[in-house]
Design a protein around this motif. Structure first.
Motif, PDB file in Angstrom:
ATOM      1  N   GLN A   1       0.827  -1.211   0.000  1.00  0.00           N
ATOM      2  CA  GLN A   1       0.000   0.000   0.000  1.00  0.00           C
ATOM      3  C   GLN A   1       0.863   1.265   0.000  1.00  0.00           C
TER       4      GLN A   1
ATOM      5  N   ARG B   1       3.174   2.127   2.226  1.00  0.00           N
ATOM      6  CA  ARG B   1       3.474   2.640   3.560  1.00  0.00           C
ATOM      7  C   ARG B   1       4.878   2.215   3.976  1.00  0.00           C
TER       8      ARG B   1
ATOM      9  N   ARG C   1       5.223   1.108  11.360  1.00  0.00           N
ATOM     10  CA  ARG C   1       4.702   1.436  10.034  1.00  0.00           C
ATOM     11  C   ARG C   1       4.217   2.878  10.054  1.00  0.00           C
ATOM     12  N   TYR C   2       4.626   3.652   9.060  1.00  0.00           N
ATOM     13  CA  TYR C   2       4.187   5.040   8.949  1.00  0.00           C
ATOM     14  C   TYR C   2       2.985   5.096   8.010  1.00  0.00           C
ATOM     15  N   GLU C   3       1.853   5.535   8.556  1.00  0.00           N
ATOM     16  CA  GLU C   3       0.615   5.556   7.799  1.00  0.00           C
ATOM     17  C   GLU C   3       0.571   6.752   6.849  1.00  0.00           C
ATOM     18  N   HIS C   4      -0.387   6.720   5.925  1.00  0.00           N
ATOM     19  CA  HIS C   4      -0.493   7.795   4.934  1.00  0.00           C
ATOM     20  C   HIS C   4      -0.871   9.136   5.570  1.00  0.00           C
ATOM     21  N   ASP C   5      -1.496   9.095   6.747  1.00  0.00           N
ATOM     22  CA  ASP C   5      -1.869  10.356   7.399  1.00  0.00           C
ATOM     23  C   ASP C   5      -0.752  10.905   8.287  1.00  0.00           C
TER      24      ASP C   5
ATOM     25  N   THR D   1       2.399   3.480  13.517  1.00  0.00           N
ATOM     26  CA  THR D   1       1.799   2.327  14.173  1.00  0.00           C
ATOM     27  C   THR D   1       2.905   1.374  14.596  1.00  0.00           C
TER      28      THR D   1
END
Length: 420
Positions: free
Chosen positions: A161, A163, A176-180, A184
């Motif tokens: 995705q 990320r 994990r770095y989210e799109h916003d 996490t």
């Protein structure tokens, strides 16, 4: 013309003799009519074929004359880069002619974890001791600090995705770095015990993430040592809080060096034990995700056992995500020199491109390239120890190499498999 045909015109003095790196200087003295350019071509494409006794002598294993890898350096080649060496003829189909290895950036302390963002068209990587992540932009070659502090991040990758995934030494976790823009925490313990120092992470199409957990983050230089009495601070003389923010709570090594799978549900499963692959480091899947490659690097800090072996192992990946049929992929001995593997990536044909750490054996650090059957195909020589690699660029046909203090890149005639 083939590489052999390019060598033949320079062997007029004795057509039965092949110019080798070890005999190049002597050959030039005897064959006075041979041009320097011709000798360079012979040097570039003639691999060493016999074990080298004793220490490897730098004059016989580095580019001669020495080259300047920087963007302002003189051209190195008109067709084949002299530091891209075909050990097997099939490597001609993977190496890209008329391109050269380029040093894109230098001035780092220890470069690791290169990962390519296809959407952003940039490469990011870790500078572990400097506690930061760096970014190289494809459009103009600009280099900037991407994230600081990075919790002494090591391996990075991108999932399906887009990320970013990062392995953090300092906090002993995978994030994990989210799109916003939020982060996490994917894993920071196994069975209630804190992880050692996650090193490398790869994404699977089923939504899971697989990572290695050796002890290298227990070094003062690349993370933080254990609290008093721990494996990396048995005498308690080191203070792991120095240099850390207020409220930082240091840890203590509690687990063996294993490999884990993070299920999409969040569950963390043990997939490779320390007994199978001690001190696991780099890992990657084959293009069809039916095989998992895991590098066993040298003995880590605080190890009381044998530590890693500098080999690579391969497992079959079952439909149930269970691993089986463990085999030694290669011992990474090249010309009698141990080219210890670290990070690696597969191309679309299943060939393994592995970072090479040959220590003081100048001319053997860089990248080694292997067929799916474990046959050495070619080498890329760098003037620094290489820690990790990835494929990137708009066509995913450029190999990026994080090597000690620098970032290098070279175009290839193949594409990397999987996301960054």
């Amino acid at each position: 013309m083939t590489r052999q045909e390019r060598r033949d015109p320079e062997q007029q003095c004795d057509p039965e003799t092949t110019i080798s790196r070890r005999t190049l200087v002597h050959g030039l003295a005897v064959c006075a009519g041979a041009t320097v350019a011709g000798a360079s071509a012979a040097l570039a494409q003639t691999p060493l074929t016999s074990p080298q006794p004793g220490p490897v002598a730098p004059p016989s294993t580095i580019t001669n004359p020495p080259r300047d890898f920087s963007p302002r350096g003189a051209p190195t080649t008109y067709f084949w880069d002299p530091d891209i060496i075909a050990v097997d003829p099939s490597f001609n189909d993977l190496a890209q002619p008329n391109t050269a290895i380029k040093r894109l950036h230098t001035g780092l302390l220890w470069a690791e974890g290169p990962a390519w963002s296809a959407q952003g068209r940039y490469l990011l990587w870790s500078d572990i001791p400097n506690n930061r992540q760096m970014r190289w932009s494809e459009d103009d070659g600009h280099v900037s600090v991407f994230r600081t502090p990075s919790n002494n991040s090591n391996g990075n990758s991108f999932d399906f995705q887009g990320r970013q995934l990062s392995c953090e030494h300092l906090t002993r976790r995978v994030v994990r770095y989210e799109h916003d823009g939020t982060a996490t925490v994917l894993a920071d313990n196994f069975g209630g015990k804190k992880l050692n120092s996650p090193n490398d992470v790869v994404a699977h199409p089923d939504g899971s993430y697989w990572f290695t957990d050796p002890p290298y983050g227990g070094q003062l230089y690349e993370g933080e040592p254990d609290i008093a009495g721990g494996a990396t601070n048995p005498g308690g003389k080191l203070n792991p809080r120095i240099g850390q923010p207020a409220g930082f709570v240091p840890g203590k090594r509690e687990l063996p060096t294993n490999c884990y799978r993070i299920d999409p549900s969040g569950r963390v499963d043990l997939v490779v034990t320390e007994a199978q692959v001690p001190d696991p480091n780099g890992l990657c899947f084959s293009p069809d995700y039916k095989k998992l490659y895991v590098a066993s690097t040298g003995k880590g800090p605080g190890d009381t056992g044998a530590g890693g072996s500098g080999d690579m192992f391969v497992f079959d990946v079952g439909a149930d995500n269970k691993l089986s049929n463990q085999k030694r992929f290669s011992d990474f001995m090249v010309d009698g020199v141990k080219c210890g593997p670290d990070g690696m990536r597969c191309d679309v044909n299943g060939n393994v491109w592995a970072a090479s750490n040959a220590g003081r054996a100048v001319g053997y650090s860089g990248v080694t390239v292997w067929s799916p059957e474990g046959k050495l195909l070619g080498r890329i020589r760098l003037p620094e120890v290489c820690g990790n690699v990835t494929f990137g660029g708009p066509k995913r046909n450029r190999l990026f190499m994080a090597a000690s203090q620098s970032l290098y890149a070279v175009y290839t005639a193949t594409q990397g498999a999987g996301p960054g």
